[in-house]
Design an enzyme around this catalytic site. Structure first.
Site, short mmCIF file in Angstrom:
data_model
loop_
_atom_site.label_atom_id
_atom_site.label_comp_id
_atom_site.label_asym_id
_atom_site.label_seq_id
_atom_site.Cartn_x
_atom_site.Cartn_y
_atom_site.Cartn_z
N CYS A 185 0.76 -1.23 -0.05
CA CYS A 185 0.02 0.01 -0.07
C CYS A 185 1.03 1.23 0.19
O CYS A 185 1.46 1.67 0.86
CB CYS A 185 -0.98 -0.08 1.20
SG CYS A 185 -1.90 1.41 1.38
N CYS A 209 0.06 3.86 2.51
CA CYS A 209 0.56 3.38 4.00
C CYS A 209 1.91 3.66 4.03
O CYS A 209 2.31 4.06 5.21
CB CYS A 209 0.37 1.87 4.08
SG CYS A 209 -1.57 1.32 3.70
#
Length: 327
Positions: A222, A225
Site C-alpha cells: 500500500c 500506507c
C-alpha cells in the site's frame, strides 16, 4: 464528367474529415508546455505553440478520455467529427473549464458534473447531519439525470453517463452509511484481537489495557500506507514514554508474510508490529468496516473506542487530540 469527379472528390474529403476530430485548448497559467489526452488504448501528447495554445487533429474511438496537464486531470468525451475548443485557468481548474464547438454539450456536461460531485463530495467528507447530506447528494444526481434528457446529447454519451451516475452516487451514499456505522462504534467497547507479534508470540488488545492504543491498519503493498510511515515514526518518537501504545496491524496475505517481516526489519519499524490472521477478512478489520487502507483507530485505556476512523499521523489533528488525552 468533371462535375461528377469533383463531387466524388469533395465527398471523399468529407468522409476523411469524419475519420478525425479537432481539438484545441487555451490554457491560462499552464502547469506544463504539453498536455496529454489518453485512454487505455490511446495516448496523444499535444505541445503548446508559440502563443501557448494547443491544437491538433486525430482519430479516436468514441468514448471517455483523460486530459492531463502535468498536475490536474479532466475527463473528455471524444468522437471523430468533433471540432472542440477548450478554455481553462489552472488556478481554478475545475471551476473554469468550458467548451465551444461541436461536442461542447457533452463536454460541458462532464465539466459541470465533476464540479458538482466534487462540491457535494467535499461536504460529505467534512461530515455533518447525514440526512441533510444524503438529501444534497440526491439533489445533485437528480439534477444531472434531468440534464441528460437533452435530445441534443450524443446517444452513446447518454448511455455511458446513465451507467456511470448511479455508481458515483452509490459511492457517496456508501461513504455516508459507512460513516454512520463508524460513528456508532465510538464510545463502545472495542472489538478485540490476538495476532502474531513480529517479536514472537501473540499480542491481544487486552494485553494493552491501561494505555491508549493507536492502531495503524496497513499492508506492505500500500503506497499511501508507506507514505505515512515516517510520520508515524515521528509521532512514536515524540510520544515515547507517554501512556500510549502504537500498533501496526498488517493485513498482508499469507503469501506476503515474509515481505512483511523483511519490511519491518529493513524500515526499522517501531511500535508493536502485528500480522492479522485473515488479511482483509480478519474479524477485527471486519468489525471496523475496513475497506481501504491506511486506516487508523484510537482506543482508550478501558478498551473503548475513541475514534473508529482516527486522524492520520501526517494530520496535525492527531497530535492535537493526543495532547488533550495525554496531558
Amino acid at each position: 464528367m468533371k462535375k461528377i469527379f469533383l463531387l466524388l472528390l469533395f465527398t471523399a474529403t468529407g468522409l476523411l474529415a469524419q475519420d478525425k476530430m479537432k481539438f484545441a485548448a487555451k490554457v491560462q497559467n499552464r502547469n506544463s508546455d504539453s498536455i496529454t489526452i489518453r485512454s487505455r488504448t490511446f495516448n496523444k501528447v499535444m505541445v503548446a505553440d508559440a502563443k501557448g495554445n494547443f491544437k491538433d487533429s486525430f482519430s479516436v474511438e468514441p468514448g471517455l478520455y483523460e486530459l492531463n496537464d502535468g498536475r490536474e486531470v479532466a475527463t473528455l468525451y471524444l468522437k471523430n467529427g468533433y471540432d472542440l475548443s477548450m478554455t481553462l485557468d489552472t488556478k481554478m481548474f475545475d471551476e473554469t473549464i468550458a467548451y465551444k464547438g461541436k461536442g461542447e454539450k457533452e463536454n460541458n456536461f462532464l465539466a459541470k458534473k465533476y464540479l458538482a460531485i466534487e462540491v457535494v463530495g467535499e461536504k460529505v467528507m467534512a461530515g455533518g447531519d447525514n440526512a441533510s447530506l444524503k438529501a444534497d447528494v440526491e439533489k445533485v444526481f437528480k439534477d444531472l439525470e434531468a440534464k441528460l434528457q437533452d435530445k441534443g446529447l450524443d446517444e452513446n454519451f447518454k448511455t455511458l453517463m446513465m451507467k456511470q451516475l448511479p455508481m458515483e452516487k452509490a459511492d457517496l451514499i456508501g461513504f455516508l452509511e459507512k460513516g454512520e456505522k463508524l460513528a456508532k462504534l465510538n464510545g463502545q467497547k472495542s472489538p478485540s484481537f490476538a495476532y502474531e507479534n513480529f517479536k514472537g508470540g501473540t499480542t491481544s488488545l487486552d494485553d494493552l489495557k491501561g494505555k491508549y492504543v493507536y492502531i495503524d491498519v496497513w499492508a506492505t503493498w500500500c503506497g499511501p500506507c508507506r507514505q505515512e510511515i515516517p510520520h508515524l515514526q515521528k509521532v512514536e518518537k515524540d510520544y515515547h514514554g507517554k501512556n500510549i501504545e502504537f500498533v501496526s496491524l498488517s493485513i498482508d496475505t499469507k503469501k506476503d508474510y515474509q515481505k512483511w517481516r523483511k519490511m519491518v526489519t529493513d524500515k526499522s519499524l517501531g511500535g508493536i508490529q502485528l500480522f492479522a490472521d485473515k488479511d482483509w477478512n480478519s474479524d477485527f478489520t471486519q468489525a471496523y468496516f475496513v475497506d481501504s487502507i491506511p486506516r487508523f483507530i484510537l482506543i482508550d485505556p478501558q478498551g473503548n473506542v475513541v475514534s473508529a476512523d482516527a486522524a492520520r499521523p501526517s494530520d496535525p489533528a492527531l497530535r492535537q487530540q493526543l495532547d488533550k488525552l495525554l496531558k
